[in-house]
Design an enzyme around this catalytic site. Structure first.
Site, mmCIF file in Angstrom:
data_model
loop_
_atom_site.group_PDB
_atom_site.id
_atom_site.type_symbol
_atom_site.label_atom_id
_atom_site.label_comp_id
_atom_site.label_asym_id
_atom_site.label_seq_id
_atom_site.Cartn_x
_atom_site.Cartn_y
_atom_site.Cartn_z
ATOM 1 N N ARG A 1 -12.496 10.417 -6.273
ATOM 2 C CA ARG A 1 -12.991 9.447 -5.300
ATOM 3 C C ARG A 1 -14.437 9.720 -4.863
ATOM 4 N NH1 ARG A 1 -8.162 8.234 -1.130
ATOM 5 N NH2 ARG A 1 -9.210 6.265 -0.936
ATOM 6 N N LYS B 1 -3.604 -0.902 8.276
ATOM 7 C CA LYS B 1 -4.311 0.387 8.329
ATOM 8 C C LYS B 1 -5.709 0.257 7.718
ATOM 9 C CE LYS B 1 -3.508 3.635 5.012
ATOM 10 N NZ LYS B 1 -4.750 4.071 4.336
ATOM 11 N N ASN B 2 -5.776 -0.319 6.535
ATOM 12 C CA ASN B 2 -7.056 -0.334 5.828
ATOM 13 C C ASN B 2 -8.030 -1.372 6.374
ATOM 14 O OD1 ASN B 2 -6.215 1.797 4.348
ATOM 15 N ND2 ASN B 2 -5.697 0.621 2.504
ATOM 16 N N ASP C 1 -2.136 0.288 -4.263
ATOM 17 C CA ASP C 1 -1.335 0.834 -3.158
ATOM 18 C C ASP C 1 0.141 0.424 -3.223
ATOM 19 O OD1 ASP C 1 -3.652 1.994 -2.238
ATOM 20 O OD2 ASP C 1 -4.029 0.504 -0.681
ATOM 21 N N VAL D 1 -7.147 1.709 -11.208
ATOM 22 C CA VAL D 1 -8.101 1.892 -10.101
ATOM 23 C C VAL D 1 -8.381 3.376 -9.831
ATOM 24 C CG1 VAL D 1 -8.541 1.415 -7.656
ATOM 25 C CG2 VAL D 1 -7.425 -0.322 -9.074
ATOM 26 N N ARG E 1 0.964 8.659 7.828
ATOM 27 C CA ARG E 1 -0.460 8.296 7.849
ATOM 28 C C ARG E 1 -0.624 6.787 7.822
ATOM 29 N NH1 ARG E 1 -4.134 12.508 4.738
ATOM 30 N NH2 ARG E 1 -5.631 11.103 5.651
ATOM 31 N N CYS F 1 -9.063 13.887 -3.386
ATOM 32 C CA CYS F 1 -7.752 13.960 -2.738
ATOM 33 C C CYS F 1 -6.695 13.835 -3.829
ATOM 34 C CB CYS F 1 -7.601 12.899 -1.667
ATOM 35 S SG CYS F 1 -7.511 11.244 -2.313
HETATM 36 N N1 EPU Z 1 -15.355 4.724 -6.537
HETATM 37 C C1 EPU Z 1 -16.457 5.281 -7.152
HETATM 38 N N2 EPU Z 1 -17.596 5.433 -6.404
HETATM 39 C C2 EPU Z 1 -17.673 5.056 -5.090
HETATM 40 C C3 EPU Z 1 -16.528 4.483 -4.485
HETATM 41 C C4 EPU Z 1 -15.380 4.332 -5.237
HETATM 42 O O1 EPU Z 1 -16.413 5.632 -8.316
HETATM 43 O O2 EPU Z 1 -18.740 5.213 -4.487
HETATM 44 C C5 EPU Z 1 -14.100 4.592 -7.325
HETATM 45 C C6 EPU Z 1 -12.981 5.450 -6.732
HETATM 46 O O3 EPU Z 1 -13.061 6.772 -7.185
HETATM 47 C C7 EPU Z 1 -11.755 4.727 -7.213
HETATM 48 C C8 EPU Z 1 -12.198 3.263 -7.208
HETATM 49 O O4 EPU Z 1 -13.623 3.273 -7.207
HETATM 50 O O5 EPU Z 1 -11.426 5.127 -8.505
HETATM 51 C C9 EPU Z 1 -11.683 2.458 -6.030
HETATM 52 O O6 EPU Z 1 -12.140 3.008 -4.826
HETATM 53 P P1 EPU Z 1 -12.477 2.147 -3.530
HETATM 54 O O7 EPU Z 1 -13.787 2.593 -3.005
HETATM 55 O O8 EPU Z 1 -12.284 0.706 -3.828
HETATM 56 O O9 EPU Z 1 -11.324 2.637 -2.559
HETATM 57 P P2 EPU Z 1 -11.470 3.252 -1.122
HETATM 58 O O10 EPU Z 1 -12.363 2.423 -0.294
HETATM 59 O O11 EPU Z 1 -11.718 4.708 -1.218
HETATM 60 C C10 EPU Z 1 -9.531 1.774 -0.183
HETATM 61 C C11 EPU Z 1 -8.247 2.044 0.549
HETATM 62 C C12 EPU Z 1 -7.254 2.695 -0.406
HETATM 63 C C13 EPU Z 1 -7.023 1.744 -1.581
HETATM 64 C C14 EPU Z 1 -8.365 1.414 -2.258
HETATM 65 C C15 EPU Z 1 -8.246 0.401 -3.373
HETATM 66 C C16 EPU Z 1 -9.011 2.381 2.800
HETATM 67 C C17 EPU Z 1 -9.193 3.289 3.951
HETATM 68 N N3 EPU Z 1 -8.499 2.887 1.676
HETATM 69 O O12 EPU Z 1 -9.993 3.069 -0.605
HETATM 70 O O13 EPU Z 1 -6.049 2.843 0.315
HETATM 71 O O14 EPU Z 1 -6.165 2.328 -2.509
HETATM 72 O O15 EPU Z 1 -9.292 0.895 -1.278
HETATM 73 O O16 EPU Z 1 -7.689 -0.774 -2.923
HETATM 74 O O17 EPU Z 1 -9.294 1.203 2.910
HETATM 75 C C18 EPU Z 1 -3.925 3.738 0.760
HETATM 76 O O18 EPU Z 1 -3.866 2.966 1.726
HETATM 77 O O19 EPU Z 1 -2.939 4.412 0.352
HETATM 78 C C19 EPU Z 1 -5.194 3.893 0.059
HETATM 79 C C20 EPU Z 1 -5.468 4.909 -0.766
#
Ligand code: EPU
Length: 435
Positions: free
Chosen positions: A135, A37-38, A318, A340, A410, A130
Protein backbone atom coordinates in the site's frame (compact mmCIF):
# COMPACT_ATOMS: atom_id res chain seq x y z
CA UNK A 1 -17.93 16.98 27.32
CA UNK A 2 -14.38 16.82 26.01
CA UNK A 3 -13.10 13.27 25.91
CA UNK A 4 -9.48 12.39 26.36
CA UNK A 5 -9.22 8.73 25.63
CA UNK A 6 -10.59 6.61 22.88
CA UNK A 7 -12.16 4.12 25.28
CA UNK A 8 -14.76 6.63 26.39
CA UNK A 9 -16.46 6.14 23.05
CA UNK A 10 -16.94 2.42 23.48
CA UNK A 11 -16.80 2.00 27.20
CA UNK A 12 -13.88 -0.37 26.91
CA UNK A 13 -11.17 -1.70 24.67
CA UNK A 14 -12.56 -4.62 22.67
CA UNK A 15 -9.11 -5.99 21.83
CA UNK A 16 -7.90 -9.37 23.07
CA UNK A 17 -11.34 -10.85 22.71
CA UNK A 18 -12.27 -14.08 21.06
CA UNK A 19 -15.59 -14.58 19.35
CA UNK A 20 -17.39 -17.84 19.95
CA UNK A 21 -19.85 -18.62 17.17
CA UNK A 22 -22.16 -21.52 17.84
CA UNK A 23 -23.38 -23.92 15.20
CA UNK A 24 -25.06 -23.34 11.87
CA UNK A 25 -27.57 -20.51 12.01
CA UNK A 26 -30.16 -19.45 9.47
CA UNK A 27 -30.25 -15.65 9.78
CA UNK A 28 -33.68 -14.03 9.69
CA UNK A 29 -35.12 -10.62 10.56
CA UNK A 30 -33.98 -7.04 10.08
CA UNK A 31 -30.68 -5.26 10.59
CA UNK A 32 -29.76 -1.58 10.21
CA UNK A 33 -26.51 -0.50 8.64
CA UNK A 34 -24.31 2.21 10.25
CA UNK A 35 -22.60 5.16 8.58
CA UNK A 36 -19.78 4.22 6.24
CA UNK A 37 -16.37 3.75 7.83
CA UNK A 38 -14.55 4.64 4.63
CA UNK A 39 -16.67 7.77 4.13
CA UNK A 40 -16.41 9.01 7.68
CA UNK A 41 -12.62 8.62 8.05
CA UNK A 42 -11.79 11.20 5.32
CA UNK A 43 -14.69 13.39 6.43
CA UNK A 44 -13.27 13.53 9.97
CA UNK A 45 -9.85 14.37 8.50
CA UNK A 46 -11.47 17.13 6.43
CA UNK A 47 -12.78 18.76 9.63
CA UNK A 48 -9.18 20.04 9.91
CA UNK A 49 -9.75 22.23 6.84
CA UNK A 50 -11.63 24.82 8.90
CA UNK A 51 -11.25 26.60 12.24
CA UNK A 52 -15.03 26.63 12.62
CA UNK A 53 -17.27 24.04 14.23
CA UNK A 54 -18.01 20.83 12.34
CA UNK A 55 -20.68 18.47 13.63
CA UNK A 56 -20.90 14.92 12.32
CA UNK A 57 -23.99 12.88 13.22
CA UNK A 58 -24.43 9.10 13.36
CA UNK A 59 -20.73 8.47 13.90
CA UNK A 60 -20.24 4.70 14.20
CA UNK A 61 -18.52 3.46 17.31
CA UNK A 62 -15.81 1.45 15.58
CA UNK A 63 -12.13 1.24 16.31
CA UNK A 64 -10.82 3.02 13.18
CA UNK A 65 -13.09 6.00 13.84
CA UNK A 66 -12.02 6.12 17.47
CA UNK A 67 -8.35 6.16 16.48
CA UNK A 68 -8.67 8.93 13.88
CA UNK A 69 -10.80 10.99 16.28
CA UNK A 70 -8.10 10.64 18.90
CA UNK A 71 -5.48 11.63 16.33
CA UNK A 72 -7.39 14.80 15.41
CA UNK A 73 -7.88 15.62 19.09
CA UNK A 74 -4.19 15.04 19.71
CA UNK A 75 -3.36 17.53 16.95
CA UNK A 76 -5.16 20.16 19.02
CA UNK A 77 -8.74 20.07 17.76
CA UNK A 78 -11.43 20.54 20.38
CA UNK A 79 -13.79 17.60 20.43
CA UNK A 80 -17.17 17.23 22.04
CA UNK A 81 -19.16 14.04 21.95
CA UNK A 82 -22.90 13.82 22.45
CA UNK A 83 -24.39 10.34 21.98
CA UNK A 84 -23.37 9.41 18.45
CA UNK A 85 -22.60 12.96 17.33
CA UNK A 86 -19.12 14.47 17.41
CA UNK A 87 -18.37 18.18 17.24
CA UNK A 88 -14.87 19.21 16.14
CA UNK A 89 -13.36 22.63 16.43
CA UNK A 90 -9.89 22.78 14.94
CA UNK A 91 -9.18 26.41 15.90
CA UNK A 92 -5.46 25.77 16.17
CA UNK A 93 -3.84 22.51 15.24
CA UNK A 94 -0.32 21.20 14.95
CA UNK A 95 1.34 19.79 11.86
CA UNK A 96 2.89 16.64 13.29
CA UNK A 97 0.40 13.87 14.09
CA UNK A 98 1.28 11.50 16.91
CA UNK A 99 3.35 8.56 15.65
CA UNK A 100 1.74 6.01 17.99
CA UNK A 101 -1.72 6.85 16.62
CA UNK A 102 -0.60 7.15 12.98
CA UNK A 103 0.97 3.72 12.96
CA UNK A 104 -2.27 2.11 14.14
CA UNK A 105 -4.31 3.10 11.12
CA UNK A 106 -3.29 3.72 7.53
CA UNK A 107 -6.18 6.12 6.99
CA UNK A 108 -4.40 8.57 9.31
CA UNK A 109 -2.40 9.65 6.25
CA UNK A 110 -5.64 11.38 5.19
CA UNK A 111 -4.84 14.25 7.56
CA UNK A 112 -1.84 15.12 5.32
CA UNK A 113 -3.93 16.88 2.63
CA UNK A 114 -5.94 19.07 5.03
CA UNK A 115 -2.91 20.05 7.14
CA UNK A 116 -0.83 20.87 4.09
CA UNK A 117 -3.67 22.99 2.72
CA UNK A 118 -4.26 24.83 5.97
CA UNK A 119 -0.74 25.25 7.35
CA UNK A 120 1.51 24.60 4.37
CA UNK A 121 3.37 21.96 6.34
CA UNK A 122 3.15 18.44 7.67
CA UNK A 123 5.47 15.89 9.20
CA UNK A 124 3.85 12.46 9.36
CA UNK A 125 5.13 8.93 9.70
CA UNK A 126 5.06 6.84 6.52
CA UNK A 127 2.01 4.59 6.88
CA UNK A 128 3.93 1.43 5.90
CA UNK A 129 2.41 -1.79 4.65
CA UNK A 130 -0.31 -3.88 6.27
CA UNK A 131 -1.70 -7.40 6.09
CA UNK A 132 -3.30 -6.86 2.68
CA UNK A 133 -0.30 -5.39 0.86
CA UNK A 134 2.48 -2.79 0.74
CA UNK A 135 0.00 0.00 0.00
CA UNK A 136 2.37 2.76 -1.16
CA UNK A 137 1.44 6.48 -1.05
CA UNK A 138 3.30 7.57 -4.19
CA UNK A 139 0.11 8.85 -5.83
CA UNK A 140 -0.78 11.01 -2.80
CA UNK A 141 2.72 12.52 -2.92
CA UNK A 142 2.60 12.96 -6.70
CA UNK A 143 -0.56 15.01 -6.19
CA UNK A 144 0.91 17.16 -3.41
CA UNK A 145 4.01 17.83 -5.54
CA UNK A 146 1.85 18.84 -8.50
CA UNK A 147 0.09 21.34 -6.22
CA UNK A 148 3.49 22.88 -5.49
CA UNK A 149 4.50 21.23 -2.21
CA UNK A 150 8.09 20.25 -1.57
CA UNK A 151 8.24 16.67 -0.32
CA UNK A 152 11.08 15.02 1.58
CA UNK A 153 11.42 11.66 3.29
CA UNK A 154 13.46 11.54 6.49
CA UNK A 155 13.71 8.99 9.29
CA UNK A 156 10.54 7.19 8.23
CA UNK A 157 8.60 10.47 8.00
CA UNK A 158 7.07 12.34 5.11
CA UNK A 159 7.88 16.03 5.41
CA UNK A 160 5.91 18.29 3.12
CA UNK A 161 5.87 22.05 2.93
CA UNK A 162 4.56 24.77 0.70
CA UNK A 163 4.29 28.53 0.71
CA UNK A 164 0.86 28.25 -0.92
CA UNK A 165 -0.62 25.39 -2.91
CA UNK A 166 -1.59 26.10 -6.51
CA UNK A 167 -4.16 24.27 -8.64
CA UNK A 168 -2.91 21.93 -11.36
CA UNK A 169 -3.85 18.95 -13.57
CA UNK A 170 -3.05 15.66 -11.82
CA UNK A 171 -3.32 12.33 -13.59
CA UNK A 172 -3.54 9.30 -11.29
CA UNK A 173 -1.90 6.17 -12.71
CA UNK A 174 -4.45 4.15 -10.75
CA UNK A 175 -7.79 5.49 -9.44
CA UNK A 176 -6.66 5.35 -5.81
CA UNK A 177 -9.41 6.16 -3.31
CA UNK A 178 -7.07 7.62 -0.69
CA UNK A 179 -4.99 9.64 -3.18
CA UNK A 180 -8.13 11.12 -4.77
CA UNK A 181 -9.42 12.11 -1.31
CA UNK A 182 -6.12 13.54 -0.04
CA UNK A 183 -5.54 15.59 -3.20
CA UNK A 184 -9.16 16.80 -3.21
CA UNK A 185 -8.78 18.03 0.39
CA UNK A 186 -5.45 19.75 -0.31
CA UNK A 187 -6.78 21.37 -3.50
CA UNK A 188 -9.93 22.65 -1.77
CA UNK A 189 -7.89 25.53 -0.26
CA UNK A 190 -5.34 25.90 -3.09
CA UNK A 191 -5.12 28.95 -5.33
CA UNK A 192 -6.76 28.24 -8.68
CA UNK A 193 -8.38 25.13 -10.09
CA UNK A 194 -7.25 21.51 -9.83
CA UNK A 195 -8.34 18.66 -12.08
CA UNK A 196 -7.86 15.10 -10.83
CA UNK A 197 -7.85 12.84 -13.88
CA UNK A 198 -8.52 9.11 -13.61
CA UNK A 199 -9.98 9.85 -10.17
CA UNK A 200 -11.53 7.13 -7.99
CA UNK A 201 -15.30 6.82 -8.53
CA UNK A 202 -16.15 5.31 -5.12
CA UNK A 203 -19.27 6.65 -3.34
CA UNK A 204 -17.05 7.59 -0.37
CA UNK A 205 -15.13 10.03 -2.62
CA UNK A 206 -18.45 11.58 -3.66
CA UNK A 207 -19.52 11.85 -0.02
CA UNK A 208 -16.29 13.64 0.89
CA UNK A 209 -16.77 16.10 -2.00
CA UNK A 210 -20.36 16.72 -0.86
CA UNK A 211 -19.16 17.33 2.69
CA UNK A 212 -16.45 19.81 1.59
CA UNK A 213 -19.06 21.59 -0.54
CA UNK A 214 -21.25 22.03 2.57
CA UNK A 215 -18.22 23.85 4.05
CA UNK A 216 -18.17 26.24 1.12
CA UNK A 217 -15.92 24.17 -1.15
CA UNK A 218 -16.29 24.20 -4.93
CA UNK A 219 -15.89 20.63 -6.11
CA UNK A 220 -17.67 19.21 -9.13
CA UNK A 221 -17.45 15.94 -11.03
CA UNK A 222 -16.94 13.64 -8.00
CA UNK A 223 -18.13 10.18 -9.04
CA UNK A 224 -16.83 10.78 -12.58
CA UNK A 225 -13.33 10.29 -14.02
CA UNK A 226 -12.33 13.94 -13.78
CA UNK A 227 -12.91 15.89 -10.58
CA UNK A 228 -12.68 19.68 -10.75
CA UNK A 229 -11.74 21.50 -7.56
CA UNK A 230 -11.86 25.26 -7.57
CA UNK A 231 -9.82 26.36 -4.57
CA UNK A 232 -11.43 28.78 -2.10
CA UNK A 233 -9.76 31.14 0.42
CA UNK A 234 -11.37 29.56 3.46
CA UNK A 235 -13.90 26.90 4.39
CA UNK A 236 -16.52 27.28 7.10
CA UNK A 237 -18.20 24.96 9.61
CA UNK A 238 -20.71 22.29 8.67
CA UNK A 239 -23.19 19.75 10.00
CA UNK A 240 -23.15 16.44 8.14
CA UNK A 241 -24.08 12.75 8.19
CA UNK A 242 -22.04 10.33 6.11
CA UNK A 243 -23.60 7.82 3.71
CA UNK A 244 -24.53 4.29 4.79
CA UNK A 245 -21.78 1.69 4.80
CA UNK A 246 -22.06 -0.31 1.55
CA UNK A 247 -19.52 -2.89 2.74
CA UNK A 248 -21.33 -3.49 6.02
CA UNK A 249 -24.56 -3.84 4.01
CA UNK A 250 -22.88 -6.22 1.57
CA UNK A 251 -21.50 -8.30 4.43
CA UNK A 252 -25.01 -8.83 5.88
CA UNK A 253 -26.33 -9.57 2.37
CA UNK A 254 -23.76 -12.34 1.97
CA UNK A 255 -24.37 -13.60 5.51
CA UNK A 256 -28.07 -13.96 4.68
CA UNK A 257 -27.36 -15.89 1.49
CA UNK A 258 -24.60 -17.99 3.08
CA UNK A 259 -26.85 -19.20 5.89
CA UNK A 260 -29.84 -19.87 3.63
CA UNK A 261 -31.56 -17.11 5.57
CA UNK A 262 -33.99 -14.31 4.83
CA UNK A 263 -33.07 -10.86 6.07
CA UNK A 264 -33.95 -7.27 5.36
CA UNK A 265 -31.08 -4.80 5.55
CA UNK A 266 -32.16 -1.26 6.33
CA UNK A 267 -30.38 2.06 5.66
CA UNK A 268 -28.77 0.88 2.42
CA UNK A 269 -28.25 2.77 -0.84
CA UNK A 270 -29.08 -0.07 -3.29
CA UNK A 271 -27.13 1.65 -6.10
CA UNK A 272 -23.94 1.34 -4.03
CA UNK A 273 -24.20 -2.45 -3.70
CA UNK A 274 -25.13 -3.24 -7.33
CA UNK A 275 -22.09 -5.48 -7.89
CA UNK A 276 -22.82 -7.49 -4.72
CA UNK A 277 -26.50 -7.78 -5.65
CA UNK A 278 -25.66 -8.97 -9.17
CA UNK A 279 -23.25 -11.65 -7.92
CA UNK A 280 -25.65 -12.87 -5.23
CA UNK A 281 -28.44 -13.25 -7.80
CA UNK A 282 -26.02 -15.10 -10.11
CA UNK A 283 -25.27 -17.46 -7.20
CA UNK A 284 -28.95 -18.35 -6.79
CA UNK A 285 -29.98 -15.95 -4.00
CA UNK A 286 -33.06 -13.76 -4.29
CA UNK A 287 -32.55 -10.04 -3.79
CA UNK A 288 -35.37 -7.48 -3.60
CA UNK A 289 -34.49 -3.79 -3.54
CA UNK A 290 -36.55 -1.08 -1.83
CA UNK A 291 -35.76 2.64 -1.73
CA UNK A 292 -33.34 2.33 1.19
CA UNK A 293 -33.53 -1.35 2.06
CA UNK A 294 -32.69 -4.72 0.56
CA UNK A 295 -34.09 -8.15 1.29
CA UNK A 296 -31.87 -11.16 0.63
CA UNK A 297 -32.88 -14.80 0.88
CA UNK A 298 -31.72 -18.12 -0.44
CA UNK A 299 -33.23 -21.59 -0.32
CA UNK A 300 -31.67 -23.49 -3.25
CA UNK A 301 -28.09 -24.56 -3.88
CA UNK A 302 -25.27 -21.98 -4.07
CA UNK A 303 -24.16 -21.72 -7.71
CA UNK A 304 -20.41 -21.22 -8.24
CA UNK A 305 -19.16 -17.85 -9.50
CA UNK A 306 -16.35 -16.17 -11.43
CA UNK A 307 -15.51 -13.00 -9.61
CA UNK A 308 -12.85 -10.31 -10.07
CA UNK A 309 -12.32 -7.34 -7.79
CA UNK A 310 -12.05 -3.93 -9.44
CA UNK A 311 -12.31 -0.26 -8.51
CA UNK A 312 -15.93 1.00 -8.22
CA UNK A 313 -18.37 0.33 -9.84
CA UNK A 314 -16.64 -3.05 -10.24
CA UNK A 315 -16.86 -5.75 -7.60
CA UNK A 316 -15.38 -4.34 -4.33
CA UNK A 317 -12.17 -5.80 -2.94
CA UNK A 318 -13.68 -5.22 0.52
CA UNK A 319 -16.29 -7.93 -0.25
CA UNK A 320 -13.92 -10.51 -1.72
CA UNK A 321 -13.20 -12.43 1.49
CA UNK A 322 -16.87 -12.66 2.49
CA UNK A 323 -17.77 -14.10 -0.94
CA UNK A 324 -14.97 -16.63 -0.63
CA UNK A 325 -16.49 -17.93 2.62
CA UNK A 326 -19.91 -18.11 0.94
CA UNK A 327 -18.63 -19.89 -2.17
CA UNK A 328 -16.74 -22.46 -0.12
CA UNK A 329 -20.08 -24.32 0.10
CA UNK A 330 -21.13 -23.78 -3.53
CA UNK A 331 -22.27 -26.60 -5.76
CA UNK A 332 -19.10 -26.61 -7.94
CA UNK A 333 -15.87 -24.64 -8.33
CA UNK A 334 -15.59 -20.85 -8.23
CA UNK A 335 -12.72 -18.60 -9.28
CA UNK A 336 -11.89 -15.36 -7.49
CA UNK A 337 -9.27 -12.91 -8.77
CA UNK A 338 -8.08 -10.08 -6.54
CA UNK A 339 -6.85 -7.24 -8.74
CA UNK A 340 -6.77 -4.29 -6.30
CA UNK A 341 -4.46 -5.49 -3.50
CA UNK A 342 -1.53 -7.86 -3.94
CA UNK A 343 -1.94 -9.86 -0.74
CA UNK A 344 -5.58 -10.09 0.16
CA UNK A 345 -5.98 -13.86 0.61
CA UNK A 346 -5.02 -14.10 4.29
CA UNK A 347 -8.39 -15.71 5.00
CA UNK A 348 -7.62 -18.69 2.73
CA UNK A 349 -5.64 -20.79 5.26
CA UNK A 350 -8.19 -19.96 7.98
CA UNK A 351 -11.20 -20.95 5.85
CA UNK A 352 -9.27 -24.10 4.90
CA UNK A 353 -9.01 -24.94 8.61
CA UNK A 354 -12.79 -24.94 8.64
CA UNK A 355 -12.81 -27.50 5.82
CA UNK A 356 -12.97 -25.22 2.77
CA UNK A 357 -11.11 -26.49 -0.33
CA UNK A 358 -9.28 -23.47 -1.68
CA UNK A 359 -6.18 -23.27 -3.84
CA UNK A 360 -4.72 -19.78 -4.05
CA UNK A 361 -1.84 -18.78 -6.25
CA UNK A 362 -0.71 -15.20 -6.71
CA UNK A 363 -3.92 -13.21 -7.12
CA UNK A 364 -6.30 -16.04 -8.06
CA UNK A 365 -8.10 -18.53 -5.85
CA UNK A 366 -10.02 -21.60 -6.94
CA UNK A 367 -12.70 -22.59 -4.47
CA UNK A 368 -14.02 -26.13 -4.81
CA UNK A 369 -17.36 -26.20 -3.04
CA UNK A 370 -17.73 -28.59 -0.07
CA UNK A 371 -20.90 -29.90 1.55
CA UNK A 372 -20.31 -28.15 4.85
CA UNK A 373 -17.73 -26.32 6.96
CA UNK A 374 -16.81 -27.38 10.48
CA UNK A 375 -16.35 -25.06 13.42
CA UNK A 376 -12.79 -24.77 14.71
CA UNK A 377 -10.29 -22.24 16.09
CA UNK A 378 -9.34 -19.59 13.49
CA UNK A 379 -7.60 -16.22 13.50
CA UNK A 380 -8.78 -12.93 11.99
CA UNK A 381 -5.81 -11.37 10.19
CA UNK A 382 -7.54 -8.21 8.98
CA UNK A 383 -10.97 -6.61 8.99
CA UNK A 384 -12.61 -8.25 5.98
CA UNK A 385 -10.83 -11.58 6.55
CA UNK A 386 -12.43 -11.48 10.01
CA UNK A 387 -15.87 -10.82 8.49
CA UNK A 388 -15.33 -13.81 6.17
CA UNK A 389 -14.52 -16.05 9.13
CA UNK A 390 -17.68 -14.91 10.88
CA UNK A 391 -19.70 -15.87 7.80
CA UNK A 392 -17.86 -19.19 7.59
CA UNK A 393 -18.56 -19.78 11.29
CA UNK A 394 -22.28 -19.05 10.84
CA UNK A 395 -22.38 -21.67 8.05
CA UNK A 396 -20.28 -24.22 9.95
CA UNK A 397 -21.35 -27.20 11.98
CA UNK A 398 -20.16 -26.90 15.58
CA UNK A 399 -18.55 -24.04 17.45
CA UNK A 400 -15.95 -21.74 15.90
CA UNK A 401 -13.59 -19.58 17.92
CA UNK A 402 -12.26 -16.48 16.15
CA UNK A 403 -9.22 -14.92 17.79
CA UNK A 404 -7.88 -11.42 17.04
CA UNK A 405 -11.48 -10.30 16.73
CA UNK A 406 -10.37 -6.70 17.33
CA UNK A 407 -9.80 -6.54 13.56
CA UNK A 408 -13.54 -7.00 13.04
CA UNK A 409 -14.29 -4.19 15.50
CA UNK A 410 -12.27 -1.79 13.32
CA UNK A 411 -15.08 -1.63 10.80
CA UNK A 412 -18.32 -3.22 11.98
CA UNK A 413 -20.39 -1.42 14.61
CA UNK A 414 -22.03 -3.78 17.15
CA UNK A 415 -21.60 -6.74 14.85
CA UNK A 416 -22.18 -9.32 17.59
CA UNK A 417 -25.46 -7.68 18.70
CA UNK A 418 -26.57 -7.19 15.11
CA UNK A 419 -25.96 -10.84 14.17
CA UNK A 420 -27.47 -12.13 17.41
CA UNK A 421 -30.53 -9.98 16.62
CA UNK A 422 -30.81 -12.04 13.41
CA UNK A 423 -30.74 -15.31 15.35
CA UNK A 424 -27.02 -16.01 15.64
CA UNK A 425 -25.49 -17.31 18.85
CA UNK A 426 -22.23 -15.40 19.26
CA UNK A 427 -20.48 -14.28 22.41
CA UNK A 428 -17.15 -12.75 23.32
CA UNK A 429 -14.67 -13.87 25.88
CA UNK A 430 -11.37 -12.35 26.93
CA UNK A 431 -8.45 -14.31 25.52
CA UNK A 432 -6.50 -14.15 28.79
CA UNK A 433 -9.22 -15.75 30.89
CA UNK A 434 -9.06 -18.89 28.80
CA UNK A 435 -5.34 -19.54 29.28
N1 EPU B 1 -1.88 2.49 -4.44
C1 EPU B 1 -0.64 2.82 -4.94
N2 EPU B 1 -0.16 4.08 -4.68
C2 EPU B 1 -0.86 5.00 -3.94
C3 EPU B 1 -2.14 4.63 -3.44
C4 EPU B 1 -2.62 3.36 -3.70
O1 EPU B 1 0.00 2.02 -5.59
O2 EPU B 1 -0.37 6.11 -3.76
C5 EPU B 1 -2.40 1.11 -4.68
C6 EPU B 1 -2.56 0.34 -3.37
O3 EPU B 1 -1.35 -0.24 -2.97
C7 EPU B 1 -3.61 -0.66 -3.74
C8 EPU B 1 -4.49 0.11 -4.73
O4 EPU B 1 -3.71 1.20 -5.20
O5 EPU B 1 -3.04 -1.77 -4.36
C9 EPU B 1 -5.79 0.62 -4.14
O6 EPU B 1 -5.54 1.49 -3.08
P1 EPU B 1 -6.46 2.74 -2.72
O7 EPU B 1 -5.59 3.92 -2.51
O8 EPU B 1 -7.56 2.84 -3.71
O9 EPU B 1 -7.05 2.27 -1.33
P2 EPU B 1 -7.00 3.02 0.05
O10 EPU B 1 -7.43 4.42 -0.11
O11 EPU B 1 -5.72 2.73 0.73
C10 EPU B 1 -9.51 2.50 0.54
C11 EPU B 1 -10.26 1.85 1.67
C12 EPU B 1 -9.98 0.35 1.67
C13 EPU B 1 -10.42 -0.22 0.32
C14 EPU B 1 -9.71 0.52 -0.82
C15 EPU B 1 -10.16 0.09 -2.20
C16 EPU B 1 -10.37 3.62 3.29
C17 EPU B 1 -9.97 4.15 4.61
N3 EPU B 1 -9.87 2.44 2.91
O12 EPU B 1 -8.13 2.23 0.82
O13 EPU B 1 -10.77 -0.20 2.69
O14 EPU B 1 -10.13 -1.58 0.25
O15 EPU B 1 -9.94 1.95 -0.70
O16 EPU B 1 -11.52 0.26 -2.36
O17 EPU B 1 -11.15 4.25 2.59
C18 EPU B 1 -11.40 -1.84 4.25
O18 EPU B 1 -12.36 -1.11 4.54
O19 EPU B 1 -11.29 -3.03 4.66
C19 EPU B 1 -10.35 -1.31 3.39
C20 EPU B 1 -9.14 -1.87 3.27
Amino acid sequence: MIFKTACLLTGGDPSKLELFVNNRTRLTGEVTVSSSKNAILPILAASLLTDEEVQIDRVPSIKDVIIITELIHNLGSGIEKKENKIIFRAAQVGTSPDYELVRQIRASFLVAGPLLARHGAIKIALPGGCAIGTRPIDLHLKGFRALGAGIGLSGGNVIASSSGLKGNHIYLDFPSVGATENIMMAAALAKGTTYIENAALEPEVVDLANFINTMGGRISGAGRNVIRIEGVKRLHGSHYTAIADRIEAGTYMVAAAATGGDITIKNVIPEHVKAVTAKLIESGAQVAEGRDKIRVKRDGAIKPLYLKTLPYPGFPTDMQAQFMAYLSCADGSSVITESVFENRFMHVPELSRMGAKIKAESRTAIIKGVKELSGTRVKATDLRAGAALLIGALMAKGTSIISNSEHIDRGYENIVDKLNGLGADIYRQEEESRH
